[in-house]
Design an enzyme around this catalytic site. Structure first.
Site, PDB file in Angstrom:
ATOM      1  N   PRO A  24       0.832  -1.207   0.000  1.00  0.00           N
ATOM      2  CA  PRO A  24       0.000   0.000   0.000  1.00  0.00           C
ATOM      3  C   PRO A  24       0.867   1.258   0.000  1.00  0.00           C
ATOM      4  CG  PRO A  24      -0.053  -1.081   2.155  1.00  0.00           C
ATOM      5  CD  PRO A  24       0.664  -2.003   1.219  1.00  0.00           C
ATOM      6  N   CYS A  26       0.376   5.506  -0.089  1.00  0.00           N
ATOM      7  CA  CYS A  26      -0.400   6.739  -0.137  1.00  0.00           C
ATOM      8  C   CYS A  26      -0.006   7.563  -1.358  1.00  0.00           C
ATOM      9  CB  CYS A  26      -0.107   7.592   1.096  1.00  0.00           C
ATOM     10  SG  CYS A  26      -0.815   6.941   2.588  1.00  0.00           S
ATOM     11  N   ALA A  58      -3.275   3.332   2.398  1.00  0.00           N
ATOM     12  CA  ALA A  58      -3.909   3.608   3.682  1.00  0.00           C
ATOM     13  C   ALA A  58      -5.143   4.480   3.455  1.00  0.00           C
ATOM     14  CB  ALA A  58      -2.924   4.323   4.599  1.00  0.00           C
ATOM     15  N   TYR A 183       1.040   4.982  13.390  1.00  0.00           N
ATOM     16  CA  TYR A 183      -0.340   5.466  13.297  1.00  0.00           C
ATOM     17  C   TYR A 183      -1.160   4.904  14.461  1.00  0.00           C
ATOM     18  CZ  TYR A 183       1.429   7.144   8.896  1.00  0.00           C
ATOM     19  OH  TYR A 183       2.203   7.799   7.963  1.00  0.00           O
ATOM     20  N   ARG A 231      -0.960  -5.199   9.070  1.00  0.00           N
ATOM     21  CA  ARG A 231       0.424  -4.719   8.938  1.00  0.00           C
ATOM     22  C   ARG A 231       0.871  -4.199  10.285  1.00  0.00           C
ATOM     23  NH1 ARG A 231       3.545  -1.244   4.356  1.00  0.00           N
ATOM     24  NH2 ARG A 231       3.632  -3.322   3.467  1.00  0.00           N
ATOM     25  N   LEU A 302      12.771  -2.737   0.914  1.00  0.00           N
ATOM     26  CA  LEU A 302      14.009  -2.817   0.142  1.00  0.00           C
ATOM     27  C   LEU A 302      14.208  -4.188  -0.498  1.00  0.00           C
ATOM     28  CD1 LEU A 302      16.394  -0.612   2.302  1.00  0.00           C
ATOM     29  CD2 LEU A 302      15.326  -0.042   0.124  1.00  0.00           C
ATOM     30  N   GLY A 324       7.143  -2.096  -2.840  1.00  0.00           N
ATOM     31  CA  GLY A 324       6.664  -0.715  -2.842  1.00  0.00           C
ATOM     32  C   GLY A 324       7.337   0.074  -3.940  1.00  0.00           C
ATOM     33  N   ARG A 325       8.454   0.724  -3.574  1.00  0.00           N
ATOM     34  CA  ARG A 325       9.110   1.655  -4.497  1.00  0.00           C
ATOM     35  C   ARG A 325       9.566   1.006  -5.794  1.00  0.00           C
ATOM     36  NH1 ARG A 325      12.629   3.812   0.398  1.00  0.00           N
ATOM     37  NH2 ARG A 325      12.222   1.638   0.931  1.00  0.00           N
TER      38      ARG A 325
HETATM   39  C1  FNR Z   1       4.547   3.954   1.628  1.00  0.00           C
HETATM   40  N1  FNR Z   1       4.356   3.007   2.623  1.00  0.00           N
HETATM   41  C2  FNR Z   1       3.098   2.807   3.132  1.00  0.00           C
HETATM   42  N2  FNR Z   1       2.864   1.785   4.019  1.00  0.00           N
HETATM   43  C3  FNR Z   1       1.628   1.516   4.438  1.00  0.00           C
HETATM   44  O1  FNR Z   1       1.446   0.591   5.224  1.00  0.00           O
HETATM   45  N3  FNR Z   1       0.561   2.251   3.986  1.00  0.00           N
HETATM   46  C4  FNR Z   1       0.715   3.285   3.128  1.00  0.00           C
HETATM   47  O2  FNR Z   1      -0.269   3.888   2.674  1.00  0.00           O
HETATM   48  C5  FNR Z   1       2.025   3.620   2.721  1.00  0.00           C
HETATM   49  N4  FNR Z   1       2.268   4.677   1.905  1.00  0.00           N
HETATM   50  C6  FNR Z   1       3.492   4.806   1.275  1.00  0.00           C
HETATM   51  C7  FNR Z   1       3.660   5.747   0.242  1.00  0.00           C
HETATM   52  C8  FNR Z   1       4.847   5.798  -0.453  1.00  0.00           C
HETATM   53  C9  FNR Z   1       5.010   6.768  -1.596  1.00  0.00           C
HETATM   54  C10 FNR Z   1       5.913   4.931  -0.103  1.00  0.00           C
HETATM   55  C11 FNR Z   1       7.227   4.949  -0.867  1.00  0.00           C
HETATM   56  C12 FNR Z   1       5.772   4.046   0.939  1.00  0.00           C
HETATM   57  C13 FNR Z   1       5.398   2.007   2.903  1.00  0.00           C
HETATM   58  C14 FNR Z   1       5.406   0.950   1.803  1.00  0.00           C
HETATM   59  O3  FNR Z   1       4.183   0.231   1.751  1.00  0.00           O
HETATM   60  C15 FNR Z   1       6.559  -0.063   2.021  1.00  0.00           C
HETATM   61  O4  FNR Z   1       6.333  -0.743   3.206  1.00  0.00           O
HETATM   62  C16 FNR Z   1       7.902   0.638   2.072  1.00  0.00           C
HETATM   63  O5  FNR Z   1       8.038   1.563   1.015  1.00  0.00           O
HETATM   64  C17 FNR Z   1       9.055  -0.361   2.014  1.00  0.00           C
HETATM   65  O6  FNR Z   1       8.993  -1.146   0.849  1.00  0.00           O
HETATM   66  P1  FNR Z   1       9.886  -0.797  -0.456  1.00  0.00           P
HETATM   67  O7  FNR Z   1       9.419   0.512  -0.986  1.00  0.00           O
HETATM   68  O8  FNR Z   1      11.324  -0.750  -0.006  1.00  0.00           O
HETATM   69  O9  FNR Z   1       9.597  -1.935  -1.402  1.00  0.00           O
END
Ligand code: FNR
Length: 359
Positions: A24, A26, A58, A183, A231, A302, A324-325
């Site tokens: 997820p 945002c 979220a 949160y 989560r 990561l 994610g990213r």
């Molecule tokens: C997030 N992350 C995040 N986590 C979550 O539980 N709910 C959310 O809405 C969000 N929003 C969010 C927005 C953006 C732009 C990023 C980059 C990250 C965290 C995300 O889900 C993830 O756990 C982390 O980014 C780590 O994973 P990656 O990006 O290293 O694959």
């Protein structure tokens, strides 16, 4: 060698086409909580890109539960249809649509990150008063949260239920409870943010009461066939805070309440902590909780490399890998990885025949 990463995975009545989920994320791009064309393309692109499960960002169970005024919401029946449109598209591409339900607690009412992410304290600028378990601000520049009364906590559990019912009406196949990243639900878990002396504070049983109540309520309203995820931040990375031992205990309790998978993240409860960032740095939490609580887990954080993701599932560290990213960089990560791994690629029909044509 083929990897279970690309094989179907069944959890309750839901079969995912593979074990890669879109984490997820945002987008801070809603107005009044509504999903729009941006969300359709953002989420839809990862569905066409081959992920098994698309988890919507979220989504606030109340307006005050949003991190920013641009957050997605499900506090009003009018939010259902724009999300249903996304659900239909994601499913048409063979991915399962899930949604994360959230309340930002003391970290609500902020600017979007690209405007600095600072707390908006002035109602004239679109901010609102924030709430939490105890009147302890996140940091020196954050507002002091209003300490929720027991009646207000009850009303919030009702709001989670109402949002879950709307998620069902929109057609979602999975709900994730956001109890991580500092949160509201995480704020109740951690002794660093929860100093209550009533039945919601003190002992582990009391600090976990709110997330357990939310899980129990949601399991009571969603079908038996529908998986429920939670989560968590497996650790606060801070002395005297929430840690992995407590996470294992919580995972056992949530399993007993019908939660099916623990999505293992970490941190973000308090600022200024040292986190040993590196590829898959949170995977050991997923492994430990999976082994010790006997519940399915998701690994996140990561993970960018195909062979690394394949190993996480093959070695039994986790049941799902959440990206994610890397999916922001490469929506076609799954299809590209399948191709590199020599697995038959499930291209969208509009593209697949192109590669089969002889020239
Ligand atoms: C997030 N992350 C995040 N986590 C979550 O539980 N709910 C959310 O809405 C969000 N929003 C969010 C927005 C953006 C732009 C990023 C980059 C990250 C965290 C995300 O889900 C993830 O756990 C982390 O980014 C780590 O994973 P990656 O990006 O290293 O694959």
């Amino acid at each position: 060698m083929s990897s279970p990463l690309y094989e179907p995975y069944t959890i309750r009545g839901l079969t995912l086409r593979n074990r890669v989920a879109m984490s997820p994320m945002c987008q801070y791009s809603s107005e009044d909580g509504f999903a729009n064309d941006w969300h359709l393309v953002h989420l839809g692109a990862r569905a066409t890109g081959g992920v098994g499960l698309v988890i919507v960002e979220a989504t606030g169970v109340t307006p005050e539960g949003r991190i920013s005024p641009g957050d997605m919401g499900l506090w009003d029946d009018r939010h259902i249809e724009p999300l249903a449109r996304i659900v239909r598209f994601v499913e048409s591409q063979g991915a399962a649509p899930g949604i994360q339900l959230a309340h930002a607690g003391r970290k609500a009412s902020c600017d979007p990150p690209w405007l600095g992410g600072k707390a908006i304290t002035d109602p004239a600028k679109g901010g609102w008063p924030v709430v939490g378990p105890s009147p302890i601000p996140f940091d020196a520049s954050s507002p002091t949260p209003h300490e929720l009364t027991v009646a207000e906590i009850d009303a919030l559990v009702d709001a989670w239920e109402a949002a879950a019912r709307r998620a069902l009406a929109a057609g979602f196949r999975m709900i994730e409870i956001h109890s991580a990243h500092g949160y509201l639900l995480h704020e109740f878990l951690s002794p660093l943010s929860n100093r209550r002396e009533d039945e919601y504070g003190g002992s582990l049983e009391n600090r976990t009461r709110l997330v357990r109540r939310v899980a129990e309520r949601l399991r009571g309203v969603i079908p038996d066939s529908m998986p429920l995820f939670a989560r968590i931040s497996a650790t606060d990375w801070a002395e005297g805070g929430w840690d992995v031992d407590q996470s294992v205990e919580l995972a056992r309790a949530l399993k007993g309440l019908g939660v099916d998978l623990i999505d293992c993240s970490s941190g973000a409860l308090v600022p200024g902590v040292k986190i040993p960032l590196g590829p898959g740095y949170q995977v050991p939490f997923a492994r430990r909780i999976r082994e010790e609580a006997g519940i399915a887990t998701g690994a996140v954080g990561l993970i960018t490399d195909r062979e690394h993701a394949e190993r996480i599932v093959a070695d039994g560290d986790a049941d799902l890998v959440l990206l994610g990213r890397e999916l922001l960089r490469e929506p076609y990560w799954v299809l590209k990885s399948m191709r590199e791994a020599g697995v038959e690629v499930a291209w969208p029909v509009q593209y697949g025949y192109v590669f089969k044509q002889r020239r």
